[in-house]
Design a protein around this motif. Structure first.
Motif, PDB file in Angstrom:
ATOM      1  N   LYS A 103       0.846  -1.190   0.000  1.00  0.00           N
ATOM      2  CA  LYS A 103       0.000   0.000   0.000  1.00  0.00           C
ATOM      3  C   LYS A 103       0.880   1.239   0.000  1.00  0.00           C
ATOM      4  N   LYS A 104       0.395   2.271  -0.650  1.00  0.00           N
ATOM      5  CA  LYS A 104       1.070   3.572  -0.662  1.00  0.00           C
ATOM      6  C   LYS A 104       0.048   4.631  -0.304  1.00  0.00           C
ATOM      7  N   TYR A 105       0.530   5.686   0.365  1.00  0.00           N
ATOM      8  CA  TYR A 105      -0.331   6.772   0.810  1.00  0.00           C
ATOM      9  C   TYR A 105       0.248   8.091   0.311  1.00  0.00           C
ATOM     10  N   PHE A 106      -0.612   8.875  -0.349  1.00  0.00           N
ATOM     11  CA  PHE A 106      -0.201  10.167  -0.870  1.00  0.00           C
ATOM     12  C   PHE A 106      -1.169  11.242  -0.400  1.00  0.00           C
ATOM     13  N   PHE A 107      -0.610  12.373   0.028  1.00  0.00           N
ATOM     14  CA  PHE A 107      -1.402  13.544   0.399  1.00  0.00           C
ATOM     15  C   PHE A 107      -1.186  14.562  -0.710  1.00  0.00           C
ATOM     16  N   ILE A 108      -2.258  14.923  -1.409  1.00  0.00           N
ATOM     17  CA  ILE A 108      -2.154  15.878  -2.519  1.00  0.00           C
ATOM     18  C   ILE A 108      -2.135  17.286  -1.925  1.00  0.00           C
ATOM     19  N   SER A 109      -1.043  17.977  -2.148  1.00  0.00           N
ATOM     20  CA  SER A 109      -0.788  19.250  -1.483  1.00  0.00           C
ATOM     21  C   SER A 109      -0.455  20.348  -2.500  1.00  0.00           C
ATOM     22  N   PRO A 110      -0.774  21.600  -2.174  1.00  0.00           N
ATOM     23  CA  PRO A 110      -0.390  22.696  -3.063  1.00  0.00           C
ATOM     24  C   PRO A 110       1.092  23.063  -2.939  1.00  0.00           C
ATOM     25  N   CYS A 111       1.774  22.505  -1.926  1.00  0.00           N
ATOM     26  CA  CYS A 111       3.186  22.817  -1.683  1.00  0.00           C
ATOM     27  C   CYS A 111       3.843  21.623  -0.986  1.00  0.00           C
ATOM     28  N   ALA A 112       5.103  21.747  -0.695  1.00  0.00           N
ATOM     29  CA  ALA A 112       5.852  20.752   0.091  1.00  0.00           C
ATOM     30  C   ALA A 112       5.898  19.386  -0.575  1.00  0.00           C
ATOM     31  N   GLY A 113       5.960  19.363  -1.891  1.00  0.00           N
ATOM     32  CA  GLY A 113       6.092  18.093  -2.594  1.00  0.00           C
ATOM     33  C   GLY A 113       7.395  17.407  -2.213  1.00  0.00           C
ATOM     34  N   GLY A 114       7.324  16.096  -2.062  1.00  0.00           N
ATOM     35  CA  GLY A 114       8.512  15.329  -1.696  1.00  0.00           C
ATOM     36  C   GLY A 114       8.666  15.106  -0.206  1.00  0.00           C
ATOM     37  N   LEU A 115       7.883  15.798   0.585  1.00  0.00           N
ATOM     38  CA  LEU A 115       7.942  15.623   2.038  1.00  0.00           C
ATOM     39  C   LEU A 115       7.314  14.285   2.396  1.00  0.00           C
ATOM     40  N   SER A 116       7.934  13.579   3.323  1.00  0.00           N
ATOM     41  CA  SER A 116       7.418  12.298   3.780  1.00  0.00           C
ATOM     42  C   SER A 116       7.287  12.350   5.295  1.00  0.00           C
ATOM     43  N   VAL A 117       6.161  11.872   5.820  1.00  0.00           N
ATOM     44  CA  VAL A 117       5.958  11.807   7.267  1.00  0.00           C
ATOM     45  C   VAL A 117       5.513  10.400   7.642  1.00  0.00           C
ATOM     46  N   GLU A 118       5.811  10.022   8.871  1.00  0.00           N
ATOM     47  CA  GLU A 118       5.384   8.729   9.402  1.00  0.00           C
ATOM     48  C   GLU A 118       4.201   8.949  10.338  1.00  0.00           C
ATOM     49  N   VAL A 119       3.111   8.243  10.069  1.00  0.00           N
ATOM     50  CA  VAL A 119       1.932   8.288  10.923  1.00  0.00           C
ATOM     51  C   VAL A 119       1.433   6.851  11.062  1.00  0.00           C
ATOM     52  N   SER A 120       1.278   6.411  12.297  1.00  0.00           N
ATOM     53  CA  SER A 120       0.813   5.042  12.563  1.00  0.00           C
ATOM     54  C   SER A 120       1.661   4.009  11.822  1.00  0.00           C
ATOM     55  N   GLU A 121       2.966   4.225  11.841  1.00  0.00           N
ATOM     56  CA  GLU A 121       3.945   3.328  11.220  1.00  0.00           C
ATOM     57  C   GLU A 121       3.760   3.186   9.709  1.00  0.00           C
ATOM     58  N   LYS A 122       3.166   4.194   9.098  1.00  0.00           N
ATOM     59  CA  LYS A 122       2.994   4.212   7.650  1.00  0.00           C
ATOM     60  C   LYS A 122       3.626   5.491   7.100  1.00  0.00           C
ATOM     61  N   SER A 123       4.267   5.372   5.946  1.00  0.00           N
ATOM     62  CA  SER A 123       4.854   6.541   5.298  1.00  0.00           C
ATOM     63  C   SER A 123       3.814   7.200   4.413  1.00  0.00           C
ATOM     64  N   ILE A 124       3.631   8.490   4.631  1.00  0.00           N
ATOM     65  CA  ILE A 124       2.711   9.269   3.808  1.00  0.00           C
ATOM     66  C   ILE A 124       3.560  10.283   3.045  1.00  0.00           C
ATOM     67  N   PHE A 125       3.387  10.314   1.731  1.00  0.00           N
ATOM     68  CA  PHE A 125       4.172  11.194   0.880  1.00  0.00           C
ATOM     69  C   PHE A 125       3.311  12.366   0.429  1.00  0.00           C
ATOM     70  N   SER A 126       3.851  13.557   0.612  1.00  0.00           N
ATOM     71  CA  SER A 126       3.189  14.760   0.127  1.00  0.00           C
ATOM     72  C   SER A 126       3.611  14.973  -1.323  1.00  0.00           C
ATOM     73  N   VAL A 127       2.623  15.090  -2.209  1.00  0.00           N
ATOM     74  CA  VAL A 127       2.903  15.332  -3.626  1.00  0.00           C
ATOM     75  C   VAL A 127       2.075  16.520  -4.096  1.00  0.00           C
ATOM     76  N   THR A 128       2.634  17.274  -5.012  1.00  0.00           N
ATOM     77  CA  THR A 128       1.887  18.389  -5.582  1.00  0.00           C
ATOM     78  C   THR A 128       1.124  17.905  -6.805  1.00  0.00           C
ATOM     79  N   ALA A 129       0.121  18.668  -7.178  1.00  0.00           N
ATOM     80  CA  ALA A 129      -0.694  18.304  -8.338  1.00  0.00           C
ATOM     81  C   ALA A 129       0.108  18.338  -9.627  1.00  0.00           C
ATOM     82  N   SER A 130       1.204  19.087  -9.665  1.00  0.00           N
ATOM     83  CA  SER A 130       2.007  19.190 -10.881  1.00  0.00           C
ATOM     84  C   SER A 130       3.091  18.114 -10.979  1.00  0.00           C
TER      85      SER A 130
END
Length: 163
Positions: A103-130
């Motif tokens: 499984k992969k988790y992505f947070f669609i963000s207007p900024c901060a693309g490439g940022l990765s955070v750990e929540v509940s032992e899962k990696s969530i990647f921030s990606v921009t729409a572009s």
């Protein structure tokens, strides 16, 4: 997966990035204005280089602050499951045709693309729409298939959840 926890984790990571940038800018400014930056001859460029670095670091502080403020002031809302992926949505993908339940988790963000955070032992990647991943996800709905590049190979994923 709790979207608020993820939003809070990204906000905290952006605040930490902002504070680190502030510290780096302060150090660069001190180096540019300190006694050791005074040129000893016409070929000594340490002071000039330090001032360029200080300027770049101050620009980075502004960018980091804007990203952090954008996240910290955004009112979070839950995404309707029947709506397509847009900005501020959390997307869960599951690999198709894989022996493992990847499984992969992505947070669609207007900024901060490439940022990765750990929540509940899962990696969530921030990606921009572009970004390539953002472009692949925007407009898709639950049960849609998307192909993403992983280690130079195309991997098919199914959207299993949108929040």
């Amino acid at each position: 997966m709790n979207k608020k926890e993820i939003h809070d984790a990204i906000t905290k990571a952006l605040l930490n990035r902002f504070k680190t940038a502030e510290l780096a800018a302060k150090q660069a400014h001190q180096a540019a204005t300190g006694d050791e930056s005074v040129a000893e001859n016409k070929y000594d460029t340490f002071g000039l280089e330090a001032s360029y670095l200080a300027h770049g670091q101050s620009q980075r502080v502004i960018e980091c602050e804007q990203d952090w403020l954008l996240f910290s002031k955004k009112a979070l809302h839950l995404h309707r499951i029947d709506h397509p992926v847009t900005l501020w949505t959390l997307v869960e993908l599951e690999a198709l045709n894989s022996a493992l339940s990847e499984k992969k988790y992505f947070f669609i963000s207007p900024c901060a693309g490439g940022l990765s955070v750990e929540v509940s032992e899962k990696s969530i990647f921030s990606v921009t729409a572009s970004s390539p991943v953002g472009k692949a996800l925007i407009g898709k709905v639950v049960d849609d298939e998307v192909c993403l590049t992983k280690n130079g190979h195309q991997v098919a994923y199914e959207i299993t959840s949108i929040q």
